[in-house]
Scaffold this motif. Structure first.
Motif, PDB file in Angstrom:
ATOM      1  N   GLY A 157       0.790  -1.230   0.000  1.00 14.30           N
ATOM      2  CA  GLY A 157       0.000   0.000   0.000  1.00 14.30           C
ATOM      3  C   GLY A 157       0.819   1.275   0.000  1.00 14.30           C
ATOM      4  N   GLU A 158       2.148   1.176  -0.021  1.00 15.15           N
ATOM      5  CA  GLU A 158       3.005   2.368  -0.073  1.00 15.15           C
ATOM      6  C   GLU A 158       4.042   2.187  -1.171  1.00 15.15           C
ATOM      7  N   PRO A 159       4.381   3.263  -1.873  1.00 14.18           N
ATOM      8  CA  PRO A 159       5.406   3.126  -2.914  1.00 14.18           C
ATOM      9  C   PRO A 159       6.786   2.904  -2.300  1.00 14.18           C
ATOM     10  N   ILE A 160       7.589   2.127  -2.997  1.00 14.30           N
ATOM     11  CA  ILE A 160       8.994   1.961  -2.602  1.00 14.30           C
ATOM     12  C   ILE A 160       9.710   3.240  -3.014  1.00 14.30           C
ATOM     13  N   SER A 161      10.456   3.817  -2.100  1.00  7.43           N
ATOM     14  CA  SER A 161      11.212   5.028  -2.437  1.00  7.43           C
ATOM     15  C   SER A 161      12.652   4.867  -2.003  1.00  7.43           C
ATOM     16  N   PHE A 162      13.486   5.673  -2.589  1.00  6.67           N
ATOM     17  CA  PHE A 162      14.922   5.616  -2.350  1.00  6.67           C
ATOM     18  C   PHE A 162      15.394   7.002  -1.909  1.00  6.67           C
ATOM     19  N   PRO A 163      15.349   7.293  -0.587  1.00  7.05           N
ATOM     20  CA  PRO A 163      15.764   8.607  -0.099  1.00  7.05           C
ATOM     21  C   PRO A 163      17.289   8.761  -0.164  1.00  7.05           C
ATOM     22  N   VAL A 164      17.733   9.890  -0.695  1.00  9.03           N
ATOM     23  CA  VAL A 164      19.170  10.154  -0.818  1.00  9.03           C
ATOM     24  C   VAL A 164      19.484  11.566  -0.329  1.00  9.03           C
ATOM     25  N   THR A 165      20.741  11.754   0.025  1.00 14.49           N
ATOM     26  CA  THR A 165      21.258  13.081   0.352  1.00 14.49           C
ATOM     27  C   THR A 165      22.470  13.344  -0.522  1.00 14.49           C
ATOM     28  N   LEU A 166      22.463  14.496  -1.171  1.00 15.77           N
ATOM     29  CA  LEU A 166      23.533  14.921  -2.064  1.00 15.77           C
ATOM     30  C   LEU A 166      24.411  15.935  -1.345  1.00 15.77           C
ATOM     31  N   GLU A 167      25.683  15.630  -1.207  1.00 16.53           N
ATOM     32  CA  GLU A 167      26.656  16.572  -0.645  1.00 16.53           C
ATOM     33  C   GLU A 167      27.195  17.411  -1.790  1.00 16.53           C
ATOM     34  N   CYS A 168      27.233  18.732  -1.623  1.00 18.52           N
ATOM     35  CA  CYS A 168      27.685  19.646  -2.669  1.00 18.52           C
ATOM     36  C   CYS A 168      29.106  20.102  -2.377  1.00 18.52           C
ATOM     37  N   PHE A 169      29.945  20.084  -3.407  1.00 19.87           N
ATOM     38  CA  PHE A 169      31.342  20.488  -3.277  1.00 19.87           C
ATOM     39  C   PHE A 169      31.598  21.742  -4.107  1.00 19.87           C
ATOM     40  N   PRO A 170      32.576  22.543  -3.721  1.00 25.23           N
ATOM     41  CA  PRO A 170      32.861  23.774  -4.469  1.00 25.23           C
ATOM     42  C   PRO A 170      33.321  23.483  -5.896  1.00 25.23           C
ATOM     43  N   ASP A 171      32.871  24.318  -6.834  1.00 22.98           N
ATOM     44  CA  ASP A 171      33.364  24.230  -8.210  1.00 22.98           C
ATOM     45  C   ASP A 171      34.624  25.087  -8.334  1.00 22.98           C
ATOM     46  N   ALA A 172      35.089  25.298  -9.549  1.00 19.49           N
ATOM     47  CA  ALA A 172      36.316  26.074  -9.777  1.00 19.49           C
ATOM     48  C   ALA A 172      36.195  27.511  -9.274  1.00 19.49           C
TER      49      ALA A 172
END
Length: 186
Positions: A157-172
């Motif tokens: 009765g509930e959708p399967i989900s895939f929780p994620v966290t994205l770590e952001c790094f500095p660009d140039a």
């Protein structure tokens, strides 16, 4: 002082064409809210109803002089993350969640195999697309890495989900993310 303007209030509704895109860190990334996305960026489908969450954290150390006055404030860390739950079970989503090398075809009938191991995920670029009536918001992360996975539950009765966290790094340029927004006029 300007008066409040209701038309300046927006919601984070994903575009009908998709809300989350990813690609190699070498992809050509947009520099405004309306330009077409590079064809090398892959749409990752539906995201859970709680949407996208941005978290910006900093650790601060206060330097006190004799007598107790604060004489300097040091920023010792700075973090930016985005979190969301993937809803779709597609090859592209599994490659982002588990790693490109951990997803493979098993047979010609479309059966896929996902292996779960301790391999570190690749650095990737991400674009988040939102549109609320005449307001478009595009968040671009040039260099990010999925570093955290939430619990995956398998419940009737509930959708399967895939929780994620994205770590952001500095660009140039030293920036971790870019926000581009605009109002479209008829």
């Amino acid at each position: 002082m300007a008066n409040p303007t209701a038309s300046n209030v927006a919601v984070g509704k994903p575009k009908a064409t998709g809300g989350v895109y990813s690609g190699a860190t070498t992809a050509t990334l947009p520099t405004n809210a309306s330009a077409a996305l590079d064809a090398s960026l892959t749409a990752l489908g539906y995201v859970g109803e709680d949407g996208l969450t941005q978290t910006k954290g900093q650790d601060i150390t206060k330097v006190h002089a004799w007598g107790g006055d604060v004489v300097k404030v040091l920023q010792t860390t700075d973090e930016l993350t985005y979190a969301w739950p993937f809803l779709e079970m597609t090859r592209a989503v599994f490659q982002e969640v588990f790693g490109v090398d951990n997803v493979s075809w098993v047979d010609a009938n479309g059966t896929q195999k996902v292996v779960i191991n301790s391999a570190q995920l690749d650095y990737r670029s991400f674009v988040f697309e939102m549109l609320d009536n005449d307001t478009a918001l595009r968040i671009v992360v040039p260099n990010g890495q999925i570093t955290s996975h939430g619990d995956v539950t398998f419940v009737d009765g509930e959708p399967i989900s895939f929780p994620v966290t994205l770590e952001c790094f500095p660009d140039a340029s030293g920036n971790k993310a870019y926000w581009y927004f605009t109002k479209f006029h008829s």
